[in-house]
Design a protein around this motif. Sequence first.
Motif, PDB file in Angstrom:
ATOM      1  N   TYR A 299       0.776  -1.213  -0.090  1.00  0.00           N
ATOM      2  CA  TYR A 299      -0.038   0.039   0.385  1.00  0.00           C
ATOM      3  C   TYR A 299       0.893   1.444   0.038  1.00  0.00           C
ATOM      4  CZ  TYR A 299      -2.604   3.622   2.640  1.00  0.00           C
ATOM      5  OH  TYR A 299      -3.189   4.848   3.180  1.00  0.00           O
ATOM      6  N   ALA A 300       1.487   1.393   1.266  1.00  0.00           N
ATOM      7  CA  ALA A 300       2.691   2.536   0.953  1.00  0.00           C
ATOM      8  C   ALA A 300       3.134   3.437  -0.684  1.00  0.00           C
ATOM      9  CB  ALA A 300       3.086   2.729   2.624  1.00  0.00           C
ATOM     10  N   SER A 301       4.080   1.696  -0.857  1.00  0.00           N
ATOM     11  CA  SER A 301       5.116   2.349  -1.800  1.00  0.00           C
ATOM     12  C   SER A 301       4.027   2.346  -2.954  1.00  0.00           C
ATOM     13  CB  SER A 301       6.627   1.069  -1.555  1.00  0.00           C
ATOM     14  OG  SER A 301       5.169   0.016  -2.594  1.00  0.00           O
ATOM     15  N   TRP A 302       3.348   1.669  -3.193  1.00  0.00           N
ATOM     16  CA  TRP A 302       2.224   2.227  -4.167  1.00  0.00           C
ATOM     17  C   TRP A 302       1.474   3.642  -3.617  1.00  0.00           C
ATOM     18  CZ3 TRP A 302       3.291   0.624  -8.707  1.00  0.00           C
ATOM     19  CH2 TRP A 302       3.435  -0.492  -9.012  1.00  0.00           C
ATOM     20  N   ALA A 303       1.202   4.405  -3.128  1.00  0.00           N
ATOM     21  CA  ALA A 303       1.016   5.473  -2.313  1.00  0.00           C
ATOM     22  C   ALA A 303       1.794   6.635  -2.911  1.00  0.00           C
ATOM     23  CB  ALA A 303      -0.160   5.549  -1.194  1.00  0.00           C
ATOM     24  N   ARG A 329       1.430   3.491   8.037  1.00  0.00           N
ATOM     25  CA  ARG A 329       2.095   2.990   6.903  1.00  0.00           C
ATOM     26  C   ARG A 329       2.641   4.330   5.755  1.00  0.00           C
ATOM     27  NH1 ARG A 329      -0.385  -2.376   5.162  1.00  0.00           N
ATOM     28  NH2 ARG A 329      -0.945  -3.462   6.838  1.00  0.00           N
ATOM     29  N   LEU A 330       1.682   5.307   5.173  1.00  0.00           N
ATOM     30  CA  LEU A 330       2.485   6.575   4.954  1.00  0.00           C
ATOM     31  C   LEU A 330       3.289   7.036   5.103  1.00  0.00           C
ATOM     32  CD1 LEU A 330      -2.214   7.823   3.641  1.00  0.00           C
ATOM     33  CD2 LEU A 330      -0.226   6.453   2.547  1.00  0.00           C
ATOM     34  N   ALA A 331       3.220   6.969   6.665  1.00  0.00           N
ATOM     35  CA  ALA A 331       3.938   8.235   6.970  1.00  0.00           C
ATOM     36  C   ALA A 331       5.421   7.223   6.791  1.00  0.00           C
ATOM     37  CB  ALA A 331       3.496   8.835   8.377  1.00  0.00           C
ATOM     38  N   ARG A 332       5.309   5.973   7.083  1.00  0.00           N
ATOM     39  CA  ARG A 332       6.517   5.654   6.949  1.00  0.00           C
ATOM     40  C   ARG A 332       7.527   5.701   5.193  1.00  0.00           C
ATOM     41  NH1 ARG A 332       3.919  -0.606   8.466  1.00  0.00           N
ATOM     42  NH2 ARG A 332       4.235  -0.262  10.563  1.00  0.00           N
TER      43      ARG A 332
END
Length: 465
Positions: A299-303, A329-332
Amino acid sequence: MEPVVIEQFFLGCLAHASYVVSSEGIAAVIDPQRDVDLYIDFAKQHNLKIAHIIETHLHADFVSGHHELAERTGARIYLGEDAQATFPHTAIKDGDTLQFGNARFNFLHTPGHTIEGVCAVLTDLASPAQPRAVFTGDTLFVGDVGRPDLSADHTPQELAAMLYQSLHDKLLTLPDDTEIFPAHGAGSLCGRQMGSERSSTIGKQRRTNYALLARTQDEFIHLLTDSLPPRPEYFGRDVELNRHGASSINELPAPKPLLAPEVLRLQSGGAIVLDTRPAMEFAVAHVPGSVHIALSGQYASWAARILGLDKGIILVGEDADQLRESQLRLARVGIEHVDAYLDGGITGWLKGGYELDYIPQVSVQELAELQEKEKDHLAILDVREPGEVETGAFDNSIRIPLGQLAGRTSELDPSKLLVVHCKGGYRSSIASSILRRAGLREIADLTGGFDAWMAAAQQETQPAH
């Protein structure tokens, strides 16, 4: 003498591996993820003092927690001397050592993936005859090596030459049974052919790693650089965040609930409505113009690849726990403007009196019928990576990797029915949301992806019993 203990922490969403190495009550954390409570909790449970934080390089695909972890534990950060980091740290050069308890690290400067990259060779002094393990960062993976295109000052060919020398002159001089512990596993953007194993040995990689089987340096350079996938734009931003040290993740404010009219107003002003629910739920009903990236996958890397780091985000999720997980996850990866969420989710949107959008799904059987009956009206869009396409693809399909799709929608014919597919369905749902945002109405998502198509084809060819 008690043997040195190695604990691996694997973060599936980013295919990232970090480590705690401990001996006689002292611990070193290697390549920590941004949310560092797991290391602090582990240390408390095992009566350890975290005294050292080793960064193998300035990571490009995630934000490291080295800065917060150092502030909370008093540990010293170790980083390659070419990193030009602005926070307090010990600059590592080739041949430096670090010792605590029975653990001794010998540092190797291994440029190639990055200029400042280092590998940490661990010797357990309980059995000091030869090294026990090497923490290879993004220099050497299981089945692959680091991508050589993360420097603004060196060409990929120059970096690949450095990487060849780092591998052959340093890492491959270690004994064959030395364990390797890399910073990433299968699915990471930092390599192309990583295996699913979380660790390996120098000997096994010498025999099986395609990049190490190159016979000459020139062959190695061509192997790594001739078909490099585009570098995600956010990589450079994450490097700078890591060079200066990111703020504590706990300082990020929780997203606020917003009613549908306010969400629509902010969306009209450029905010991204990001739907994290399972693909089928998104397909059936979603906020028009929203981007879908399911929380279940990478999720995060695609975002970060698709949205960048700067857009305001309004989440649509299933419940409070998933909204919190989404923000974390986005903050990561450095996405910190997660300002709000749609109060009540899809139900809240309907209560506001607004219409929902949907994306049709087609089964492999329905696609086969379309290929017969609607041949001239049908186009198939394959959003897999080139390496995946090489293993099998639909004839005459349009091939645009998902990471490039948003900038290439003008290549698609809006008068045709566009059936989108990936390997298993995760990426095609993202792609379908991008296409719908771009104004394409005649689209459908292939349920189960190319895997489902191949499984159906194999079933047809099996003899009846």
